[in-house]
Write an enzyme that holds these catalytic residues in place. Structure first.
Site, PDB file in Angstrom:
ATOM      1  CB  SER A 159      -0.853  -0.002   1.270  1.00  0.00           C
ATOM      2  OG  SER A 159      -1.461   1.258   1.463  1.00  0.00           O
ATOM      3  CE1 TYR A 185      -3.043  -1.910   5.844  1.00  0.00           C
ATOM      4  CE2 TYR A 185      -2.742   0.362   5.136  1.00  0.00           C
ATOM      5  CZ  TYR A 185      -3.120  -0.937   4.853  1.00  0.00           C
ATOM      6  OH  TYR A 185      -3.577  -1.266   3.593  1.00  0.00           O
TER       7      TYR A 185
HETATM    8  N1  LIG Z   1      -8.743  -0.607  -0.463  1.00  0.00           N
HETATM    9  C1  LIG Z   1      -7.733   0.236  -0.549  1.00  0.00           C
HETATM   10  O1  LIG Z   1      -7.896   1.450  -0.731  1.00  0.00           O
HETATM   11  C2  LIG Z   1      -6.326  -0.278  -0.448  1.00  0.00           C
HETATM   12  C3  LIG Z   1      -5.274   0.638  -0.560  1.00  0.00           C
HETATM   13  C4  LIG Z   1      -3.974   0.189  -0.461  1.00  0.00           C
HETATM   14  C5  LIG Z   1      -3.736  -1.152  -0.247  1.00  0.00           C
HETATM   15  N2  LIG Z   1      -4.755  -2.042  -0.124  1.00  0.00           N
HETATM   16  C6  LIG Z   1      -4.437  -3.457   0.102  1.00  0.00           C
HETATM   17  O2  LIG Z   1      -5.204  -4.256  -0.746  1.00  0.00           O
HETATM   18  C7  LIG Z   1      -5.437  -5.535  -0.149  1.00  0.00           C
HETATM   19  C8  LIG Z   1      -6.902  -5.896  -0.249  1.00  0.00           C
HETATM   20  O3  LIG Z   1      -7.632  -4.965   0.474  1.00  0.00           O
HETATM   21  P1  LIG Z   1      -9.169  -4.661   0.216  1.00  0.00           P
HETATM   22  O4  LIG Z   1      -9.290  -3.204   0.066  1.00  0.00           O
HETATM   23  O5  LIG Z   1      -9.735  -5.566  -0.806  1.00  0.00           O
HETATM   24  O6  LIG Z   1      -9.740  -5.007   1.672  1.00  0.00           O
HETATM   25  P2  LIG Z   1     -10.905  -5.972   2.189  1.00  0.00           P
HETATM   26  O7  LIG Z   1     -12.092  -5.868   1.315  1.00  0.00           O
HETATM   27  O8  LIG Z   1     -11.050  -5.688   3.629  1.00  0.00           O
HETATM   28  O9  LIG Z   1     -10.234  -7.378   1.984  1.00  0.00           O
HETATM   29  C9  LIG Z   1      -9.213  -7.822   2.853  1.00  0.00           C
HETATM   30  C10 LIG Z   1      -9.354  -9.306   3.011  1.00  0.00           C
HETATM   31  O10 LIG Z   1      -8.391  -9.749   3.973  1.00  0.00           O
HETATM   32  C11 LIG Z   1      -9.022 -10.702   4.762  1.00  0.00           C
HETATM   33  N3  LIG Z   1      -8.376 -10.896   6.056  1.00  0.00           N
HETATM   34  C12 LIG Z   1      -8.206  -9.996   7.053  1.00  0.00           C
HETATM   35  N4  LIG Z   1      -7.635 -10.610   8.109  1.00  0.00           N
HETATM   36  C13 LIG Z   1      -7.456 -11.913   7.772  1.00  0.00           C
HETATM   37  C14 LIG Z   1      -6.935 -13.046   8.430  1.00  0.00           C
HETATM   38  N5  LIG Z   1      -6.511 -12.999   9.700  1.00  0.00           N
HETATM   39  N6  LIG Z   1      -6.883 -14.217   7.764  1.00  0.00           N
HETATM   40  C15 LIG Z   1      -7.340 -14.303   6.494  1.00  0.00           C
HETATM   41  N7  LIG Z   1      -7.865 -13.274   5.818  1.00  0.00           N
HETATM   42  C16 LIG Z   1      -7.911 -12.094   6.452  1.00  0.00           C
HETATM   43  C17 LIG Z   1     -10.434 -10.194   4.936  1.00  0.00           C
HETATM   44  O11 LIG Z   1     -11.238 -11.236   5.370  1.00  0.00           O
HETATM   45  P3  LIG Z   1     -12.697 -10.961   6.006  1.00  0.00           P
HETATM   46  O12 LIG Z   1     -13.559 -10.603   4.832  1.00  0.00           O
HETATM   47  O13 LIG Z   1     -13.048 -12.260   6.629  1.00  0.00           O
HETATM   48  O14 LIG Z   1     -12.544  -9.841   6.978  1.00  0.00           O
HETATM   49  C18 LIG Z   1     -10.731  -9.739   3.521  1.00  0.00           C
HETATM   50  O15 LIG Z   1     -11.158 -10.817   2.741  1.00  0.00           O
HETATM   51  C19 LIG Z   1      -4.891  -5.410   1.264  1.00  0.00           C
HETATM   52  O16 LIG Z   1      -3.620  -6.004   1.324  1.00  0.00           O
HETATM   53  C20 LIG Z   1      -4.776  -3.925   1.499  1.00  0.00           C
HETATM   54  O17 LIG Z   1      -3.753  -3.587   2.428  1.00  0.00           O
HETATM   55  C21 LIG Z   1      -6.043  -1.623  -0.232  1.00  0.00           C
END
Ligand SMILES: NC(=O)c1ccc[n+]([C@@H]2O[C@H](COP(=O)([O-])OP(=O)(O)OC[C@H]3O[C@@H](n4cnc5c(N)ncnc54)[C@H](OP(=O)(O)O)[C@@H]3O)[C@@H](O)[C@H]2O)c1
Length: 311
Positions: A159, A185
């Site tokens: 990120s 984070y």
């Molecule tokens: N969205 C943004 O703006 C953004 C920006 C920069 C980077 N990112 C990165 O992109 C990636 C995906 O994020 P996203 O935005 O799609 O977020 P999201 O919708 O919250 O998805 C994150 C996933 O991680 C899972 N997770 C969390 N803790 C876990 C654990 N202990 N074991 C297994 N799975 C776990 C969650 O499971 P549950 O559904 O069960 O909670 C969810 O499926 C992440 O690495 C994040 O840091 C996102």
């Protein structure tokens, strides 16, 4: 001096556009956190290109619903669900022990962001434990399967928040310093980049490429611990340096580029943003990569600390 990688894709490209014309038939992928947000669209695009995709999830019901949806929209029936809780090392080891055969693409996508101070039973800070240590055990545990694939790729979804903190080796788990959710984070997301750097050094001879990326800003469940006011405050703080919102399909584009595009053949140990290799961070903006995240000495140190921590 190496040439910065660029592609015909950019900020607005979608995952499906990046994989248009790419045939992944016979290739196997794992997407952690594949039942939410960017993970869903990453898995959908890989399945749409013909790959067998395993959604590695901690909520099986959400995983099964997502698998059904991806099968319905892509026509690819090879979408599987497996249990994985990255905060629970025993769960991660069960996953790696059960994996059979080669693995061509591992997308380390799951994460928790800006959670209130939480510790695992081992006493580890939750974001570092989940985002870094869980994926560390997963990836090293799957090393044999990755090596067996011949030309495997590992994707470390980091990120731009990595710009908020290096890995603070003196106090990774906030035992001495006051807990701050964004620093925790940021530290974990720097660890994701450093992992790509050191895994490249260790595994290039096994034909395994490991790259990191930021997907951009996408409204997903990731913001569950953050109020709308807090998000707007952070965006205002970043001013003109704040990135624009992307859709989840756009957010998954850089992940699938790094996981599967032939444009990146032979590329490893780098950090991508908006479907191209990022340049150095320009101070005052949230774009680019911090020098500390690509530092080979810090990368080697983090690997050793991770091994020591995990015992
Ligand atoms: N969205 C943004 O703006 C953004 C920006 C920069 C980077 N990112 C990165 O992109 C990636 C995906 O994020 P996203 O935005 O799609 O977020 P999201 O919708 O919250 O998805 C994150 C996933 O991680 C899972 N997770 C969390 N803790 C876990 C654990 N202990 N074991 C297994 N799975 C776990 C969650 O499971 P549950 O559904 O069960 O909670 C969810 O499926 C992440 O690495 C994040 O840091 C996102």
């Amino acid at each position: 001096m190496t040439t910065r990688i660029t592609t015909p894709f950019g900020f607005a490209s979608t995952a499906a556009e990046v994989l248009d014309g790419v045939d992944l038939t016979g290739r196997r992928a794992v997407v952690t956190g594949g039942a939410s947000g960017i993970g869903i669209e990453t898995a959908r695009a890989l399945a749409g290109a013909g790959a067998e995709v395993t959604l590695a999830v901690r909520r099986r019901d959400a995983g099964e619903r997502t698998a059904e949806d991806i099968i319905a929209t892509t026509g690819n029936k090879q979408v599987l669900v497996a249990d994985l809780d990255l905060a629970d090392q025993a769960s991660v080891r069960r996953f790696t022990a059960a994996w059979e055969g080669p693995l061509h693409m591992l997308v380390n996508n799951a994460a928790v962001m800006a959670a209130p101070e939480t510790r695992t039973p081992e006493g580890w800070e939750l974001q570092f434990a989940t985002n870094h240590l869980g994926h560390f055990t997963l990836t090293t545990g799957l090393h044999g399967a990755l090596a067996a694939a011949g030309g495997a790729r590992v994707v470390s979804v980091s990120s731009s928040a990595h710009l908020r903190s290096p890995v603070v080796f003196d106090d990774i788990h906030f035992r001495e310093r006051a807990y701050e959710p964004w620093s925790a984070y940021g530290q974990s997301k720097t660890a994701n980049v450093l992992f790509a750097v050191e895994a490249t050094r260790r595994w290039a001879g096994d034909g395994i490429a490991v790259n990191a990326l930021t997907p951009g800003s996408i409204r997903t469940n990731l913001q569950r611990h953050v109020s709308d006011e807090e998000i707007e405050r952070l965006r205002a703080e970043a001013g003109a340096g704040a990135s624009q919102w992307k859709t989840p399909e756009q957010g998954a584009a850089t992940s699938v580029l790094v996981a599967a595009s032939p444009l990146l053949d032979g590329v490893s140990g780098r950090y991508f943003e908006d479907c191209e290799e990022a340049g150095p961070n320009r101070p005052g903006t949230r774009f680019g990569v911090a020098a500390y995240a690509l530092d080979p000495e810090a990368a080697e140190r983090l690997w050793q600390v991770s091994v020591d921590t995990l015992g």
